[in-house]
Design an enzyme around this catalytic site. Sequence first.
Site, short mmCIF file in Angstrom:
data_model
loop_
_atom_site.label_atom_id
_atom_site.label_comp_id
_atom_site.label_asym_id
_atom_site.label_seq_id
_atom_site.Cartn_x
_atom_site.Cartn_y
_atom_site.Cartn_z
N LYS A 38 1.07 -1.20 -0.11
CA LYS A 38 -0.01 0.04 -0.11
C LYS A 38 0.89 1.49 -0.09
O LYS A 38 1.88 1.26 0.98
CB LYS A 38 -1.07 -0.07 1.21
CG LYS A 38 -1.74 1.31 1.42
CD LYS A 38 -3.16 1.12 2.07
CE LYS A 38 -2.52 1.56 3.55
NZ LYS A 38 -3.64 1.64 4.69
N ARG B 270 -10.44 -2.34 6.97
CA ARG B 270 -9.45 -3.35 7.46
C ARG B 270 -8.94 -3.19 8.78
O ARG B 270 -8.95 -3.93 9.77
CB ARG B 270 -8.30 -3.47 6.58
CG ARG B 270 -7.41 -2.39 6.55
CD ARG B 270 -6.44 -2.17 7.65
NE ARG B 270 -5.00 -1.76 7.16
CZ ARG B 270 -4.34 -1.11 7.77
NH1 ARG B 270 -4.81 -0.48 9.23
NH2 ARG B 270 -3.24 -0.47 7.53
N HIS C 56 -13.70 9.81 12.23
CA HIS C 56 -13.75 9.16 11.06
C HIS C 56 -13.90 7.57 11.16
O HIS C 56 -14.87 6.87 10.98
CB HIS C 56 -13.01 9.65 9.88
CG HIS C 56 -13.03 8.90 8.54
ND1 HIS C 56 -14.04 9.09 7.89
CD2 HIS C 56 -12.27 7.97 8.09
CE1 HIS C 56 -13.81 8.30 6.60
NE2 HIS C 56 -12.85 7.47 6.72
N SER D 44 -6.39 10.08 18.07
CA SER D 44 -4.95 10.68 17.48
C SER D 44 -4.11 11.44 18.84
O SER D 44 -3.49 11.99 18.66
CB SER D 44 -4.94 11.87 16.64
OG SER D 44 -6.18 11.65 15.77
N MET E 193 -6.89 1.15 18.98
CA MET E 193 -6.30 1.16 17.57
C MET E 193 -5.86 2.42 17.27
O MET E 193 -5.47 2.47 15.90
CB MET E 193 -7.83 0.92 16.90
CG MET E 193 -8.66 -0.32 17.32
SD MET E 193 -7.73 -1.97 16.84
CE MET E 193 -7.37 -1.81 15.35
N ASP F 21 -0.29 4.10 16.30
CA ASP F 21 0.25 3.43 14.93
C ASP F 21 1.54 4.54 14.71
O ASP F 21 2.08 4.11 13.62
CB ASP F 21 -0.84 3.52 14.07
CG ASP F 21 -1.24 4.60 13.55
OD1 ASP F 21 -0.94 5.94 14.17
OD2 ASP F 21 -2.08 4.97 12.49
N LYS G 249 2.51 8.09 19.96
CA LYS G 249 1.31 8.24 20.17
C LYS G 249 0.90 7.21 21.50
O LYS G 249 1.53 6.21 21.69
CB LYS G 249 0.54 7.54 19.07
CG LYS G 249 0.26 8.67 17.90
CD LYS G 249 -0.65 8.00 16.91
CE LYS G 249 -1.17 9.04 15.67
NZ LYS G 249 -1.75 8.35 14.87
P1 NAD Z 1 -10.20 11.82 13.13
O1 NAD Z 1 -9.40 12.92 12.63
O2 NAD Z 1 -11.29 11.71 12.33
O3 NAD Z 1 -10.64 11.68 14.47
C1 NAD Z 1 -9.60 11.89 15.71
C2 NAD Z 1 -10.07 11.35 16.87
O4 NAD Z 1 -9.06 11.49 17.76
C3 NAD Z 1 -11.28 12.23 17.21
O5 NAD Z 1 -12.05 11.60 18.06
C4 NAD Z 1 -10.50 13.34 18.07
O6 NAD Z 1 -11.68 14.06 18.99
C5 NAD Z 1 -9.39 12.57 18.85
N1 NAD Z 1 -8.33 13.16 19.51
C6 NAD Z 1 -7.67 14.23 18.62
N2 NAD Z 1 -6.61 14.36 19.54
C7 NAD Z 1 -6.64 14.15 20.65
C8 NAD Z 1 -6.22 14.00 21.92
N3 NAD Z 1 -4.94 14.82 22.14
N4 NAD Z 1 -6.31 13.41 22.95
C9 NAD Z 1 -7.64 12.61 22.72
N5 NAD Z 1 -8.21 12.62 21.63
C10 NAD Z 1 -8.07 13.21 20.61
O7 NAD Z 1 -9.18 10.51 12.72
P2 NAD Z 1 -9.56 9.10 12.44
O8 NAD Z 1 -9.47 8.92 11.02
O9 NAD Z 1 -10.46 8.62 13.14
O10 NAD Z 1 -8.16 8.11 12.96
C11 NAD Z 1 -7.95 8.06 14.54
C12 NAD Z 1 -6.75 7.51 14.83
O11 NAD Z 1 -6.49 6.15 14.21
C13 NAD Z 1 -5.55 8.24 14.15
O12 NAD Z 1 -4.46 8.47 14.88
C14 NAD Z 1 -5.22 7.57 12.95
O13 NAD Z 1 -3.68 7.59 12.72
C15 NAD Z 1 -5.39 5.97 13.53
N6 NAD Z 1 -5.40 4.91 12.75
C16 NAD Z 1 -4.84 3.67 12.93
C17 NAD Z 1 -4.92 2.44 12.23
C18 NAD Z 1 -4.52 1.49 12.54
O14 NAD Z 1 -4.28 0.36 11.77
N7 NAD Z 1 -4.22 1.15 13.96
C19 NAD Z 1 -5.52 2.63 10.74
C20 NAD Z 1 -6.18 3.90 10.45
C21 NAD Z 1 -6.07 4.93 11.38
#
Ligand code: NAD
Length: 321
Positions: free
Chosen positions: A67, A111, A138, A199, A219, A222, A226
Site C-alpha cells: 500500500k 480493514r 472518522h 490521535s 486502535m 500507530d 502516540k
Molecule cells: P479523526 O481526525 O477523524 O479523529 C480523531 C479522533 O481523535 C477524534 O475522536 C478526536 O477527538 C480525537 N483526538 C484528537 N486529538 C486528541 C487528543 N490529543 N487526545 C484525545 N483524543 C484526541 O481521525 P481518524 O481517521 O478517526 O483516526 C483516528 C486515529 O486512528 C488516528 O490517530 C489514525 O492515525 C489512527 N489509525 C490507526 C489505524 C491502525 O491500523 N491502527 C488505521 C487508521 C487510522
Amino acid sequence: MYIVPEKEIAGLMTREAAFDAVEKVFASMASGDAYNFPVVREAIGHEDALYGFKGGFDRAGLTLGLKAGGYWPNNLEKRGLINHQSTVFLFDPDTGKAKAMVGGNLLTALRTAAASSVSIKHLARKDAKVIGMIGAGHQAKFQLRAALEQREFEKVIGWNLHPDMLPNLQEVADEAGLPFEAVELDGMREADVIISITSSFDAILNAGQVSPGTHIACMGTDTKGKQEVDPQLLVAADVFTDEVAQSITIGEAQHAVAQGLIQEADVAQIGAVINGTNPGRTSDDQITLFDGTGVGLQDLAVAASVVDLAVAQGIAIEVDF
Ligand code: NAD
C-alpha cells in the site's frame, strides 16, 4: 492487470469480507506463512505530506504487494480532497507482474475496523453487553459498526476529547437500534468491551477505569509517541497484537516496554489465538488488550478480496499492462 477505482469500493466490499480477509491473514502471520516488509514513511518536504509504503507477502493466500500513500494535510482545504490518500498494488507472486491497482482509502477504514472486530470475536467475553468508545472521529464509526456485529450488545457508551463529535457515535448506535450515552472516563467501568481510536499522544484511560473481564482494543496508536492508555493497563492485561515488532515500537505497547513494565515476550500475536496455539481469554475476570497497529498484509488481504469481487461482478477495469 485490473484496476478497481476508489469510487467502486463502497459498492463492492462488505464488512463480512473484510473480517474474513483480516482474520485469515492474522492467522497466516502467526503460522509463519505471511510476513510484513519493513515500513517506509517519509516526510517528503512538499505540501507537508507524509508518504510511505507498507508491503508484505502471504504465501498461504498468495498475496504480494504494497500500500502506497500517506497524509496530505492541505488536501481538504486546498483541493476538497480527503487528507489520507492511499492506493494498493498487488503483484503476481509467480511472475512479479503487476496484477491489480486498488483504491485504498475506504479499504483502510474497513480493514482497521475488521482488526478490532476480530479481536472482539476471539478475546471478549461471550456475554459482553456494553461497548465503550473512546474517540468519535472518522474511524470510530467504522470501528463501532464492525464491533456491534460480534456480540449481543445492548448499549453503547462513549467519551471524546471533542464532545461535538459524539453525534458520530450516536448515529451508529441509532442505526443498530441501541441506546447511546456520553460518559466521563470513569464511566468506562461499565463497559465489557472498549475501543480506543484517537490521535492522542498522552494516555487517556487509566488502568483503574477498566473493570475486570473487559476486552480493550487500542486502535489509534500507530506511530512512535502516540498513546491512548495508561501503561499500567498493559501490566494488568493479557496483551495481544497484530504484529509484535510493531506493537513494541509504534503501537500502544511501546510505552510499557520502554518503561520496563512489560517485555516483548508478554505480547502475543492475535493470530495464535485464531489458530488455537494460544488460549487467549481463560477467565471471565481477565482483562485482554489488543494493540492494533495496522499492518500492510491487512491492506493486501482486503484489496485481494475486493479485486475478486470486482472481477466476479464485471466492475474491474482490465488493462493490458
Ligand atoms: P479523526 O481526525 O477523524 O479523529 C480523531 C479522533 O481523535 C477524534 O475522536 C478526536 O477527538 C480525537 N483526538 C484528537 N486529538 C486528541 C487528543 N490529543 N487526545 C484525545 N483524543 C484526541 O481521525 P481518524 O481517521 O478517526 O483516526 C483516528 C486515529 O486512528 C488516528 O490517530 C489514525 O492515525 C489512527 N489509525 C490507526 C489505524 C491502525 O491500523 N491502527 C488505521 C487508521 C487510522
